[in-house]
Design a protein around this motif. Structure first.
Motif, mmCIF file in Angstrom:
data_model
loop_
_atom_site.group_PDB
_atom_site.id
_atom_site.type_symbol
_atom_site.label_atom_id
_atom_site.label_comp_id
_atom_site.label_asym_id
_atom_site.label_seq_id
_atom_site.Cartn_x
_atom_site.Cartn_y
_atom_site.Cartn_z
ATOM 1 N N ILE A 160 2.519 1.620 -3.474
ATOM 2 C CA ILE A 160 1.561 2.098 -4.476
ATOM 3 C C ILE A 160 1.315 3.593 -4.307
ATOM 4 N N ASN A 161 1.200 4.042 -3.059
ATOM 5 C CA ASN A 161 1.022 5.479 -2.823
ATOM 6 C C ASN A 161 2.206 6.280 -3.349
ATOM 7 N N GLU A 162 3.421 5.777 -3.077
ATOM 8 C CA GLU A 162 4.615 6.483 -3.555
ATOM 9 C C GLU A 162 4.697 6.461 -5.084
ATOM 10 N N ILE A 163 4.373 5.324 -5.672
ATOM 11 C CA ILE A 163 4.380 5.215 -7.141
ATOM 12 C C ILE A 163 3.398 6.226 -7.737
ATOM 13 N N ASN A 164 2.216 6.318 -7.169
ATOM 14 C CA ASN A 164 1.210 7.270 -7.669
ATOM 15 C C ASN A 164 1.682 8.714 -7.533
ATOM 16 N N GLN A 165 2.270 9.043 -6.401
ATOM 17 C CA GLN A 165 2.775 10.406 -6.198
ATOM 18 C C GLN A 165 3.875 10.734 -7.199
ATOM 19 N N ASN A 166 4.780 9.780 -7.407
ATOM 20 C CA ASN A 166 5.861 9.991 -8.368
ATOM 21 C C ASN A 166 5.315 10.172 -9.778
ATOM 22 N N HIS A 167 4.322 9.374 -10.112
ATOM 23 C CA HIS A 167 3.723 9.463 -11.449
ATOM 24 C C HIS A 167 3.054 10.817 -11.658
ATOM 25 N N GLU A 168 2.310 11.245 -10.642
ATOM 26 C CA GLU A 168 1.617 12.534 -10.742
ATOM 27 C C GLU A 168 2.583 13.713 -10.807
ATOM 28 N N ARG B 264 0.827 -1.201 0.000
ATOM 29 C CA ARG B 264 0.000 0.000 0.000
ATOM 30 C C ARG B 264 0.867 1.259 0.000
ATOM 31 N N ASN C 117 10.276 5.021 -9.999
ATOM 32 C CA ASN C 117 9.121 4.122 -10.053
ATOM 33 C C ASN C 117 9.464 2.753 -10.621
#
Length: 114
Positions: A41-49, A38, A59
């Protein structure tokens, strides 16, 4: 906690305390990995955004770590399944989960809960 988590597992049969400890340990390991996933996934989403090149590059490693964690969870569940199956198999003394017919043969009838 053991009684709560596994109270319905044996359907009245006696289940070895060591087996229950193994199950509980495995479930704790799985939950720890899922909690870590979890966060990943949060870090991946932040990096993507953020669309920052260094974050997007990071990522790649985070996704590899996530995939490895998923493999570990699958392996833990496979081990759990195998351990559970072995714990329910007849032992060398002819017992089967504590249910024997009067003739000494294991009862193959399934017991439904509820």
């Amino acid at each position: 906690m053991e009684g709560d988590l596994f109270s319905g597992l044996s359907n009245g049969n006696q289940v070895d305390g060591k087996v229950l400890q193994t199950f509980q340990k495995s479930f704790v390991q799985v939950q720890d990995i899922l909690d870590q996933n979890r966060l990943l996934i949060n870090e991946i989403n932040q990096n993507h955004e953020s669309k920052i090149p260094d974050n997007l590059t990071r990522n790649v490693g985070l996704i590899k770590e996530l995939n490895n964690n998923i493999r570990r969870v699958v392996d833990l569940y496979a081990d759990l399944s195998n351990n559970f199956t072995r714990s329910m198999e007849p032992s060398s003394e002819g017992e089967s989960s504590g249910i024997l017919k009067s003739n000494g043969k294991a009862n193959s009838k399934r017991i439904r809960s509820g």
